[in-house]
Design an enzyme around this catalytic site. Structure first.
Site, PDB file in Angstrom:
ATOM      1  N   ASP A 171      11.360  -9.707  47.975  1.00  0.00           N
ATOM      2  CA  ASP A 171      10.200  -8.826  48.098  1.00  0.00           C
ATOM      3  C   ASP A 171       8.935  -9.615  47.805  1.00  0.00           C
ATOM      4  OD1 ASP A 171       8.394  -6.720  48.050  1.00  0.00           O
ATOM      5  OD2 ASP A 171       9.237  -5.760  46.255  1.00  0.00           O
TER       6      ASP A 171
ATOM      7  N   MET B  20      12.112 -11.216  43.040  1.00  0.00           N
ATOM      8  CA  MET B  20      10.720 -11.124  43.494  1.00  0.00           C
ATOM      9  C   MET B  20      10.257 -12.482  44.001  1.00  0.00           C
ATOM     10  SD  MET B  20       9.709  -7.997  43.216  1.00  0.00           S
ATOM     11  CE  MET B  20       8.010  -8.322  43.731  1.00  0.00           C
TER      12      MET B  20
ATOM     13  N   HIS C 181      11.207   0.987  44.079  1.00  0.00           N
ATOM     14  CA  HIS C 181      11.014  -0.188  43.219  1.00  0.00           C
ATOM     15  C   HIS C 181      10.059   0.184  42.093  1.00  0.00           C
ATOM     16  CE1 HIS C 181       9.232  -4.569  43.065  1.00  0.00           C
ATOM     17  NE2 HIS C 181       9.898  -4.260  41.977  1.00  0.00           N
TER      18      HIS C 181
ATOM     19  N   GLY D  32       5.641 -11.397  50.496  1.00  0.00           N
ATOM     20  CA  GLY D  32       5.325 -12.481  51.427  1.00  0.00           C
ATOM     21  C   GLY D  32       6.368 -12.708  52.507  1.00  0.00           C
TER      22      GLY D  32
ATOM     23  N   MET E  46       7.881  -0.616  39.209  1.00  0.00           N
ATOM     24  CA  MET E  46       7.152  -1.636  38.444  1.00  0.00           C
ATOM     25  C   MET E  46       6.399  -0.896  37.354  1.00  0.00           C
ATOM     26  SD  MET E  46       5.937  -3.868  41.705  1.00  0.00           S
ATOM     27  CE  MET E  46       6.270  -2.509  42.795  1.00  0.00           C
TER      28      MET E  46
ATOM     29  N   PHE F 161       0.713  -6.571  43.911  1.00  0.00           N
ATOM     30  CA  PHE F 161      -0.096  -6.433  45.122  1.00  0.00           C
ATOM     31  C   PHE F 161       0.674  -6.877  46.359  1.00  0.00           C
ATOM     32  CE2 PHE F 161      -2.863  -6.932  41.526  1.00  0.00           C
ATOM     33  CZ  PHE F 161      -3.820  -5.935  41.718  1.00  0.00           C
TER      34      PHE F 161
ATOM     35  N   MET G 188       3.823   1.638  40.798  1.00  0.00           N
ATOM     36  CA  MET G 188       3.119   0.770  39.829  1.00  0.00           C
ATOM     37  C   MET G 188       2.328   1.623  38.852  1.00  0.00           C
ATOM     38  SD  MET G 188       1.532  -1.991  42.463  1.00  0.00           S
ATOM     39  CE  MET G 188       2.533  -2.821  43.689  1.00  0.00           C
TER      40      MET G 188
ATOM     41  N   GLY H 266       0.533  -8.447  50.329  1.00  0.00           N
ATOM     42  CA  GLY H 266      -0.263  -9.479  50.996  1.00  0.00           C
ATOM     43  C   GLY H 266      -0.347 -10.815  50.294  1.00  0.00           C
TER      44      GLY H 266
ATOM     45  N   HIS I  28      10.798   1.059  51.585  1.00  0.00           N
ATOM     46  CA  HIS I  28      10.609   0.504  50.236  1.00  0.00           C
ATOM     47  C   HIS I  28       9.365   1.125  49.614  1.00  0.00           C
ATOM     48  CE1 HIS I  28      11.053  -2.734  47.201  1.00  0.00           C
ATOM     49  NE2 HIS I  28       9.721  -2.827  47.230  1.00  0.00           N
TER      50      HIS I  28
ATOM     51  N   ASP J 257       6.903   1.229  46.401  1.00  0.00           N
ATOM     52  CA  ASP J 257       6.474   0.460  45.235  1.00  0.00           C
ATOM     53  C   ASP J 257       5.718   1.333  44.248  1.00  0.00           C
ATOM     54  OD1 ASP J 257       7.272  -2.307  45.772  1.00  0.00           O
ATOM     55  OD2 ASP J 257       5.961  -2.134  47.520  1.00  0.00           O
TER      56      ASP J 257
ATOM     57  N   SER K 179       7.539  -1.940  53.355  1.00  0.00           N
ATOM     58  CA  SER K 179       6.956  -1.405  52.126  1.00  0.00           C
ATOM     59  C   SER K 179       5.780  -0.485  52.449  1.00  0.00           C
ATOM     60  CB  SER K 179       6.463  -2.552  51.238  1.00  0.00           C
ATOM     61  OG  SER K 179       5.657  -2.018  50.209  1.00  0.00           O
TER      62      SER K 179
END
Ligand code: DX5
Ligand code: ZN
Length: 222
Positions: free
Chosen positions: A181, A143, A72, A183, A74, A149, A43, A151, A39, A41, A14
């Site tokens: 997606d 998910m 992705h 962790g 969001m 976020f 947002m 981490g 990937h 993200d 990501s």
């Protein structure tokens, strides 16, 4: 359209965890490390409590190399921005079932635009909600964190949903990928793969590793 890999494990670092002062060379670093997809993200500060980047960033990454772009979204109104992400060079566009849109129509438009269509569900959303759309998708994203976020810690309680998604796929004779997606590192990749996920998104554990190549390889072999 770049190759749609339907076999084996797919590792998608990501970009959220990369050094944004040098985005295109970070993407090259991921490619050299053995990444299958990138990937991205997106947002909007509305669907999730964070703002990342939009179509211009997707375009910059697309122009700089050939890697498969997994976008992705969001964002609250994915249908409104769809055309711009297609134009920007997305290969796969994943939208959330929880966003404000006519899900069936959005998925249809993604496919008609020549992109792969993904549908994402948040940890709290049951698989039952996506059941009407399974024959329309190329990928189901379960998910494993509450989105917004990088981490965060992997939510193992999502695994029964991954198992359910895999058995529904067999039952209905479908062939969508199952993506996780949030962790994902070596240990959690093993758990998710065992449950049936084949596309592993990994941000922090790849970009922030001392040896990215080893990190990608270890996640793949987990
Ligand atoms: C979370 C994003 C993820 C995130 C994953 O909202 O969708 O893609 O970048 O980051 P890590 O792998 O660090 O949990
Ligand atoms: Zn993501």
């Amino acid at each position: 359209m770049k190759k749609w890999q339907s076999t084996d494990k797919i590792i998608a670092p990501s970009l959220l965890a990369a050094d944004w002062g040098m985005v295109t060379s970070e993407v090259s670093r991921a490619i050299q490390a053995g990444a299958d997809w990138m990937h991205l993200d997106v947002m909007d500060g509305n669907f999730v409590d964070n703002i990342s980047f939009g179509p211009d960033m997707v375009n910059a990454v697309s122009e700089s190399n050939d890697i498969f772009l997994d976008v992705h979204l969001m964002i609250a109104k994915p249908d409104h921005f769809l055309g711009r992400f297609v134009e920007a060079g997305a290969d796969l566009i994943t939208v959330h079932i929880e966003a404000e849109h006519d899900v069936a129509n959005t998925l249809k438009r993604i496919s008609q635009a020549g992109c792969k269509a993904g549908l994402a569900l948040n940890p709290a959303t049951p698989v039952e909600d996506v059941m009407p759309y399974l024959d329309q998708i190329d990928l189901l994203l379960c998910m494993t964190v509450v989105p917004g976020f990088g981490g965060q810690s992997f939510m193992e309680e999502v695994m029964p949903k991954v198992e359910q998604a895999a058995s529904l796929r067999d039952l209905r004779g479908l062939d969508y990928h199952i993506q996780v997606d949030g962790g994902i590192g070596v240990e959690t990749a093993a758990i998710a793969s065992k449950a049936g996920a084949n596309v592993l998104v990994a941000g922090s554990s790849t970009f922030k590793a001392d040896d990215m190549k080893k990190a990608v390889r270890d996640i793949r072999n987990a």
